[in-house]
Design an enzyme around this catalytic site. Structure first.
Site, PDB file in Angstrom:
ATOM      1  N   LYS A  16       0.696  -1.246  -0.034  1.00  0.00           N
ATOM      2  CA  LYS A  16      -0.125   0.359   0.263  1.00  0.00           C
ATOM      3  C   LYS A  16       1.472   0.899  -0.009  1.00  0.00           C
ATOM      4  O   LYS A  16       0.620   2.254  -0.937  1.00  0.00           O
ATOM      5  CB  LYS A  16      -0.818   0.220   1.343  1.00  0.00           C
ATOM      6  CG  LYS A  16      -2.084  -1.023   1.090  1.00  0.00           C
ATOM      7  CD  LYS A  16      -2.911  -1.843   2.544  1.00  0.00           C
ATOM      8  CE  LYS A  16      -3.622  -2.690   2.079  1.00  0.00           C
ATOM      9  NZ  LYS A  16      -4.555  -3.536   3.809  1.00  0.00           N
ATOM     10  N   GLN A  27      -4.090  -1.412   9.501  1.00  0.00           N
ATOM     11  CA  GLN A  27      -4.274  -2.705   9.310  1.00  0.00           C
ATOM     12  C   GLN A  27      -4.746  -4.284  10.283  1.00  0.00           C
ATOM     13  O   GLN A  27      -4.626  -3.774  11.001  1.00  0.00           O
ATOM     14  CB  GLN A  27      -2.753  -3.410   8.566  1.00  0.00           C
ATOM     15  CG  GLN A  27      -2.803  -4.539   7.676  1.00  0.00           C
ATOM     16  CD  GLN A  27      -2.451  -4.362   7.324  1.00  0.00           C
ATOM     17  OE1 GLN A  27      -3.100  -3.503   6.207  1.00  0.00           O
ATOM     18  NE2 GLN A  27      -3.127  -5.299   6.400  1.00  0.00           N
ATOM     19  N   ASP A  56     -10.719   2.643   4.420  1.00  0.00           N
ATOM     20  CA  ASP A  56     -11.101   1.558   4.047  1.00  0.00           C
ATOM     21  C   ASP A  56     -12.034   0.949   4.353  1.00  0.00           C
ATOM     22  O   ASP A  56     -12.772  -0.157   4.006  1.00  0.00           O
ATOM     23  CB  ASP A  56      -9.947  -0.041   5.587  1.00  0.00           C
ATOM     24  CG  ASP A  56      -8.808  -0.228   5.332  1.00  0.00           C
ATOM     25  OD1 ASP A  56      -8.731  -0.554   4.008  1.00  0.00           O
ATOM     26  OD2 ASP A  56      -8.723  -0.502   5.811  1.00  0.00           O
TER      27      ASP A  56
END
Ligand code: NAD
Length: 290
Positions: free
Chosen positions: A52, A96, A119
């Site tokens: 990412k 994460q 997200d």
């Protein structure tokens, strides 16, 4: 059979994003900035976060990676999230997953400002998605929609079967495929570990989206001739032929299923790169709104 090439499509998407960043800067705007928090980090999480961060660089975003020890307390992690919430220079934040057992993922997700939740996991964003209001869509389902769209896959009126009901993939995917949108308007069946007649259901799928995390679970006998198959699963298996000593495999037995379907995503090179491209797209949107 045609491959739904996520690598190729995500590269196109990244080029489009990079172009928008150039225009943004030319008009006096600032670089979009994504922050990522990695707690501990087993091999897989480390790999995903690094990918990412690398993708941010490729499209001209700034990025900040905050690494915390796996023993970090929940309250310290929540403080880090709040600090980023308040930092006007940072547009988007991801934490994460998975997190260590002693930390509540729900609490962490709920602490991220919905406006920075690129997200798309915050209840506000999921609720707005339900209502077809502008929101950050969860990155993996959004990437799958984009892929289906770019390959002009007809979805309206089709039977879409989703395997897996996780909050980050299966559940939102089922809602998105049923919404009254360009890629949508499907009749959706959401299946899970308690589904009793799974094979019967999957055999009637025009579009089969598989996200359960079990190596090569879907066999050819479970798939209708001509179906579109999207494989979300990622399992690392040992390999003597790669430098790293492992390779990635999906939830679909690719060799046998690909002979039967019209379109299929490979693993790797299918849904994974599209997930990252969607995250970048959400971050660009957050930066424009910031
Ligand atoms: P999860 O691991 O949280 O949950 C698995 C789901 O599968 C559950 O809802 C469960 O009910 C269902 N399930 C388990 N056994 C089943 C069975 N026998 N029949 C039917 N359903 C069954 O799910 P997740 O977090 O969505 O992850 C699924 C897979 O997708 C994993 O391999 C993960 O690594 C991968 N993943 C990939 C990406 C990507 O970008 N490619 C993103 C997220 C997750």
């Amino acid at each position: 059979m045609q491959l739904l090439d996520g690598k190729l499509t995500s590269n196109t998407l990244k080029d489009e994003i990079a172009l928008e960043v150039t225009e943004l800067l030319a008009n006096g705007g600032k670089k979009p900035h994504l922050a990522a928090i990695l707690v501990g980090g087993n091999g897989a999480s480390e790999t995903y976060v690094n990918a990412k961060v690398k993708a941010c660089k490729k499209v001209g975003f700034d990025s900040t990676l905050i690494r915390l020890d796996s023993s970090v307390s929940e309250s310290i992690l929540l403080d880090e999230v709040r600090k980023i919430n308040e930092n006007p220079l940072i547009d988007g934040l991801i934490v994460q997953l998975p997190l260590p057992k002693h930390i509540s993922e729900t609490k962490v997700t709920e602490t991220i400002l919905p406006e920075k939740d690129v997200d798309g996991f915050h209840p506000v964003n999921l609720g707005r998605m339900m209502l077809n209001l502008p929101s950050f869509l969860p990155a993996t389902p959004a990437g799958i929609l984009e892929l289906l769209d770019r390959y002009n896959i007809e979805t309206s009126g089709k039977h879409c079967v989703v395997i897996g009901r996780s909050h980050i993939v299966g559940s939102p995917m089922s809602i998105l495929m049923a919404r009254n949108t360009k890629v949508g308007n499907c009749t959706v069946t959401l299946t899970h570990s308690r589904t009793t007649n799974l094979e019967e259901i999957t055999r009637s799928a025009d579009i089969l989206i598989v996200a359960l995390g079990k190596l090569e679970f879907v066999k050819a006998c479970m798939v209708k001739q001509g179906a579109v198959v999207v494989d979300v699963g990622i399992t690392r298996v040992k390999s003597a032929t790669t430098k790293s000593g492992w390779k990635l495999k999906g939830d679909v037995a690719f060799d046998e299923v690909s002979k039967k379907c019209s379109y299929i995503t490979p693993v790797p090179g299918g849904v994974g790169p599209m997930t990252i491209a969607s995250l970048l797209k959400n971050t660009l949107q957050a930066s424009k709104q910031n």
